[in-house]
Design an enzyme around this catalytic site. Sequence first.
Site, mmCIF file in Angstrom:
data_model
loop_
_atom_site.group_PDB
_atom_site.id
_atom_site.type_symbol
_atom_site.label_atom_id
_atom_site.label_comp_id
_atom_site.label_asym_id
_atom_site.label_seq_id
_atom_site.Cartn_x
_atom_site.Cartn_y
_atom_site.Cartn_z
ATOM 1 C CB CYS A 39 -77.489 -15.490 -2.960
ATOM 2 S SG CYS A 39 -77.971 -15.785 -4.682
ATOM 3 C CG HIS A 47 -77.320 -18.832 -1.253
ATOM 4 N ND1 HIS A 47 -78.673 -18.777 -1.503
ATOM 5 C CD2 HIS A 47 -76.703 -18.859 -2.469
ATOM 6 C CE1 HIS A 47 -78.862 -18.762 -2.814
ATOM 7 N NE2 HIS A 47 -77.694 -18.816 -3.421
ATOM 8 C CG ASN A 71 -80.273 -20.111 -6.003
ATOM 9 O OD1 ASN A 71 -80.695 -19.232 -5.252
ATOM 10 N ND2 ASN A 71 -79.066 -20.052 -6.536
#
Length: 326
Positions: A114, A251, A281
């Site tokens: 990420c 993120h 996500n």
Amino acid sequence: MKSMAKITAQGAYVPEKVLTNSDFEKIVETTDEWIQQRTGIIERRITADDEYTSDLSYKAVLDLQQRYNVDLSDVDLIINATMTPDYKTPSVASYVQSKLGLKNCGAIDINAACAGFTYALNLANGMITSEQNKKVLVIGAESLSKVTDYSDRSTCILFGDGAGAFLVEFDSETSSFITSKSGSDGDKALNLYCSDLSQEMFNESLDNPEYIVQNGRGVYKWAVGNIPNIIEQTMMQANYNINQLNWFVPHSANARMIESICNRANIPLDKALMSLQYFGNTSSATIPLAIDLAVKQEKIKKDDLLLLVGFGGGLSYASTLIKWTL
């Protein structure tokens, strides 16, 4: 003449297929209300069976090219951040290079999960300012649905697929990049993993070796406990203060996590740009997707100050403070 790196274009792409919270009510024991309350996610995009990370990456670059009418024929490096490559080798970047028909172009993938896109941006800045390259495509792309266990209620509701791309070029007068910071806490790596060759990492047996496994509580605790300090250190490093920030782009892991980080870092929540509500996500793609949404909504203005902070598997992090130059 000093070499500087300037962001000159950006683009994005998400697959057509939509997976809603209501769809998950038919797959696992959950509800739309439960998912929204705990994550902020409403829906996410999912790749087709024959659609892979290289396809998403290429389409994000095409979007960039069409929207900004830029010539990509002289791109000399492609950096593709991903933890879900089509193959272990060749790289996703090599596929993109081939599809774009670039004959004199380097191509590498990087995997910082990420944090990948911010790592890739910082790498592009370094390659240009060191005069090794002049025109770099930076891509963050993931096909996380292909490594998601849809029987695991705690993780399957989180992940989606998508891609974002930036073009970074040599410029003798203007720089987009102000400062950056990166690091990793490998001792906590097993809080988030997707195993491959090693089935006995750290001499511990692993669950679901083919899929993403996450200790959500452990990642949340680490992020909320560490990211506010990283934000403060990055800003101090550049002699800026939090009040000067126009936008904070973390993120997009979980809305509740971002709320806690903003609270501890004294950043107003309305300055946080997220992409998770409709994309979930997407790991290395969350930051460019969040910026793409804000650009389309005309939130980001030229010369705005943006702090990008990626964090996740590793457990790794990378920040970059930039001035928006588009």
